[in-house]
Each structure stands twice: as structure tokens, then as C-alpha cells.
Write a protein that holds these residues in place. Structure first.
Motif, short mmCIF file in Angstrom:
data_model
loop_
_atom_site.label_atom_id
_atom_site.label_comp_id
_atom_site.label_asym_id
_atom_site.label_seq_id
_atom_site.Cartn_x
_atom_site.Cartn_y
_atom_site.Cartn_z
N UNK A 1 -2.77 -0.58 40.30
CA UNK A 1 -3.57 -0.50 41.59
C UNK A 1 -3.16 -0.25 43.12
N UNK A 2 -3.07 -0.95 43.41
CA UNK A 2 -2.70 -1.77 44.53
C UNK A 2 -1.18 -1.77 44.80
N UNK A 3 -0.61 -1.64 44.42
CA UNK A 3 1.08 -1.09 43.46
C UNK A 3 2.19 -2.88 43.83
N UNK A 4 1.59 -2.72 43.18
CA UNK A 4 2.20 -4.57 43.12
C UNK A 4 3.10 -4.22 41.42
N UNK A 5 4.30 -4.65 41.52
CA UNK A 5 4.65 -4.92 39.87
C UNK A 5 5.33 -5.32 39.23
N UNK A 6 4.55 -6.35 38.17
CA UNK A 6 4.98 -7.32 37.67
C UNK A 6 6.33 -7.12 36.44
N UNK A 7 6.69 -8.46 36.75
CA UNK A 7 8.17 -7.89 35.27
C UNK A 7 7.95 -9.28 34.81
N UNK A 8 7.39 -9.69 33.65
CA UNK A 8 7.24 -10.84 32.92
C UNK A 8 7.84 -11.59 31.49
N UNK B 1 -9.86 0.98 28.59
CA UNK B 1 -8.96 -0.29 27.66
C UNK B 1 -9.06 -1.26 27.66
N UNK B 2 -8.29 -1.80 27.18
CA UNK B 2 -8.35 -3.45 27.49
C UNK B 2 -8.21 -4.34 28.61
N UNK B 3 -9.03 -5.05 29.16
CA UNK B 3 -8.27 -4.91 30.50
C UNK B 3 -7.28 -6.81 30.92
N UNK B 4 -7.98 -7.36 29.48
CA UNK B 4 -6.42 -8.23 29.15
C UNK B 4 -4.75 -7.59 29.43
N UNK B 5 -4.69 -6.71 28.88
CA UNK B 5 -4.03 -5.22 28.99
C UNK B 5 -2.55 -5.82 30.07
N UNK B 6 -3.90 -5.60 31.96
CA UNK B 6 -3.47 -5.49 32.81
C UNK B 6 -3.45 -7.03 33.35
N UNK B 7 -4.03 -7.76 32.62
CA UNK B 7 -3.44 -9.00 33.28
C UNK B 7 -2.20 -10.06 32.87
N UNK B 8 -2.11 -10.09 34.13
CA UNK B 8 -0.91 -11.44 34.54
C UNK B 8 -0.84 -12.57 33.62
N UNK B 9 -0.01 -12.66 32.19
CA UNK B 9 -0.08 -13.93 32.24
C UNK B 9 0.27 -15.29 33.23
N UNK B 10 -0.85 -16.23 32.09
CA UNK B 10 -1.73 -17.25 32.92
C UNK B 10 -0.75 -18.86 33.36
N UNK B 11 0.35 -18.29 32.49
CA UNK B 11 2.01 -19.58 32.82
C UNK B 11 2.66 -19.29 33.69
N UNK B 12 2.29 -17.57 33.79
CA UNK B 12 3.38 -16.78 34.43
C UNK B 12 4.06 -17.69 35.26
N UNK B 13 5.42 -17.49 35.93
CA UNK B 13 5.76 -17.86 36.71
C UNK B 13 7.01 -17.27 37.91
N UNK B 14 5.94 -16.28 39.05
CA UNK B 14 6.26 -15.24 39.35
C UNK B 14 6.94 -15.05 40.78
N UNK B 15 8.09 -14.82 41.21
CA UNK B 15 8.56 -14.56 42.26
C UNK B 15 8.89 -12.93 42.74
N UNK B 16 8.27 -13.29 44.49
CA UNK B 16 8.55 -12.04 45.14
C UNK B 16 10.57 -11.72 44.85
N UNK B 17 10.27 -10.50 44.87
CA UNK B 17 11.88 -10.01 44.66
C UNK B 17 11.73 -8.56 46.11
N UNK B 18 12.52 -8.17 46.54
CA UNK B 18 13.08 -7.16 47.44
C UNK B 18 13.15 -5.46 46.49
#
Length: 269
Positions: A130-137, A252-269
Motif C-alpha cells: 500500500x506504500x507503493x513498493x513493488x517487490x519481485x523475489x 487475507x492471509x497476512x503471510x501472503x504479503x510478507x517479504x520472504x525472510x531470506x530474501x536479498x533485496x536490491x533497489x532498482x530504478x
């Protein structure tokens, strides 16, 4: 009639993007805050390509296996319990007015070594907050990226207009109403004979009842409609879509919206 958006990358994402449709339907107040009354949607589907009425990739594997057996080659087969996954894609999505989540698991046979068959799985999670962040893992490697796409906005109601007239002009035919996964849908037959059952209960949240352009090239709903069931004609290639679960208004199951704990996230433009 609805003005369709360009193809959306995520099924169901049409409900999160503004201005994809024209005027509101006659039984819906166009000034109503759609974000406040849109229920949570949760969809789980199994999708695969068929050929002559059979799962295409599974049949291709069985043919290669038979050829290896006939040639007397050493064979490593796919375990029998896993054959039913070959060429299948499992898609699970949860959509709310200002956030959504989508997970795709797919299985394909690695044939890089002759007669040594290995079933490989890919898994990917996509989340827009809802904050406008789009994650792809990538769930296998834990590698992912995040982009700032701006706060998602809900779509307004869609007015499908005279669906039958539009369909007839494109060679489609509506055969009536049905149900799939406990939800009402309109049955459409494409010019090539494919049959779609398109969810008919979501026009006030931006989902068309039309079968035209309802599926994209990957067999997933294109965003402006939700295909609950698709059956290709036996003589042709086509996508088979089966809905395993579809709920409207269940929390909704809130875990559906949780970023995986082991994810290594890099910001991209």
C-alpha cells in the motif's frame, strides 16, 4: 463499453490501476469510494497448454521416455508421482484495493542430457504494498528487487455495454451463465472454439464480463477480466485454466504479503 488498458503484467492488477475503464455501470454510484467497498479477492489456479486435448508438455515427455526405452538407453525418468506436474503452472494471487500479491510455481522437464530427465521447479513471488513498493523475489535463490511504483489506486466500475453485439462483431458467442469455484461466470466461445467462463461478479470493481482478450499469451487472465475456467477445443492447441480456489470477501492471509525472510533485496530504478 469498457476501454481496455494495455496488457497488465499481473493478473488481477487491473483492479489496482485507475482510469482503465469508461463510465460506471448504471447500478453503481460512480462517486462511491471503490477502495472502501472492494472485497479481498483470493485466486488459485492451475494452468497448462494442451494439444489434441492432452497436456502438451506431459505428452512430449512421455513420447521421449518411450523413445529412450525403445532404444535401450540408460534412463533417469521423472518420478511417477511428479508426472502430473509437468508443464503445469500454479498461480496464487491475493488482491485488495491498495495492495496485491502473486506467486507462480511452474514445473518443466530438463532434457539437456539425453534420456536423463529432471523435473525442475521455478517459484517467484511478487508483492505491491500500500506504500507503493513493488517487490519481485526468486524464491529458489532468494534474490529480488524492489521498485517505487507509487501507491496503487483502485479501478472504478466498468460498463461493458452491449457485450453480445461487440462479441458477435469479433466472432465470439455468449452461451449463457454458469459457475466455477462457486462463483458466477459468463460462458463465452471464441472463434477458434475455446470456451471461457469469465467471472461476472466484479464489474463494480473494474472486472469485465467479456471473454474477448480475457487471457494473455501465458494463459493468465489479462487484468481487465478474470477467467475462472478455460477449455480449448480438442483438435487445437490452447490454454487449459482451472480454478482451484476463488474467494471474494474472505480476510487475507497476512503471510501472503510478507517479504520472504531470506530474501536479498536490491533497489532498482
Amino acid at each position: 463499453m469498457m476501454i481496455r488498458c494495455a496488457r497488465l503484467t499481473l493478473v488481477l492488477a487491473g483492479s489496482l490501476l485507475a482510469a482503465c475503464s469508461s463510465s460506471a455501470s448504471s447500478d453503481t454510484d460512480s462517486d462511491a469510494p471503490v477502495a472502501d467497498n472492494m472485497p479481498t479477492l483470493h485466486l488459485e489456479q492451475t494452468i497448462f497448454m494442451t494439444s489434441s486435448g492432452q497436456p502438451q508438455e506431459e505428452m512430449a515427455y512421455r513420447k521421449m521416455l518411450a523413445d529412450c526405452q525403445a532404444a535401450g538407453e540408460p534412463i533417469t525418468p521423472v518420478p511417477p508421482s511428479e508426472i502430473g506436474r509437468i508443464g503445469r503452472k500454479k498461480v496464487a494471487q491475493t488482491v485488495e484495493a491498495h495492495r496485491w500479491s502473486r506467486r507462480v510455481d511452474a514445473w518443466k522437464v530438463d532434457v539437456s542430457r539425453p534420456c536423463q530427465f529432471v523435473l525442475k521447479q521455478t517459484s517467484e513471488q511478487e508483492i505491491t504494498t500500500s506504500e507503493g513498493k513493488s517487490y519481485k523475489v526468486d524464491l529458489a535463490t532468494g534474490q529480488g528487487d524492489v521498485q517505487d511504483v507509487g501507491s496503487p489506486q483502485p479501478n472504478g466500475p466498468v460498463d461493458d455495454g452491449d457485450l453480445d453485439a461487440v462479441a458477435a462483431g469479433a466472432g465470439w458467442k455468449r452461451e449463457g451463465k454458469s459457475q466455477a469455484a462457486g462463483q458466477a461466470c459468463d460462458v463465452w466461445v471464441a472463434p477458434a472454439g475455446d470456451r471461457y467462463c469469465v467471472w461476472s461478479g466484479g464489474t463494480q470493481w473494474g472486472y469485465s464480463r467479456s471473454g474477448i482478450n480475457a487471457l494473455d499469451g501465458d494463459g493468465e487472465s489479462s487484468g481487465g477480466a478474470i477467467v475462472l475456467q478455460a477449455t480449448p477445443p480438442a483438435a487445437n492447441f490452447g490454454w487449459n485454466v482451472q480454478t482451484d480456489t476463488f474467494t471474494v470477501g474472505k480476510a487475507a492471509d497476512e503471510s501472503t504479503f510478507a517479504i520472504p525472510a531470506n530474501a536479498k533485496i536490491t533497489a532498482s530504478n
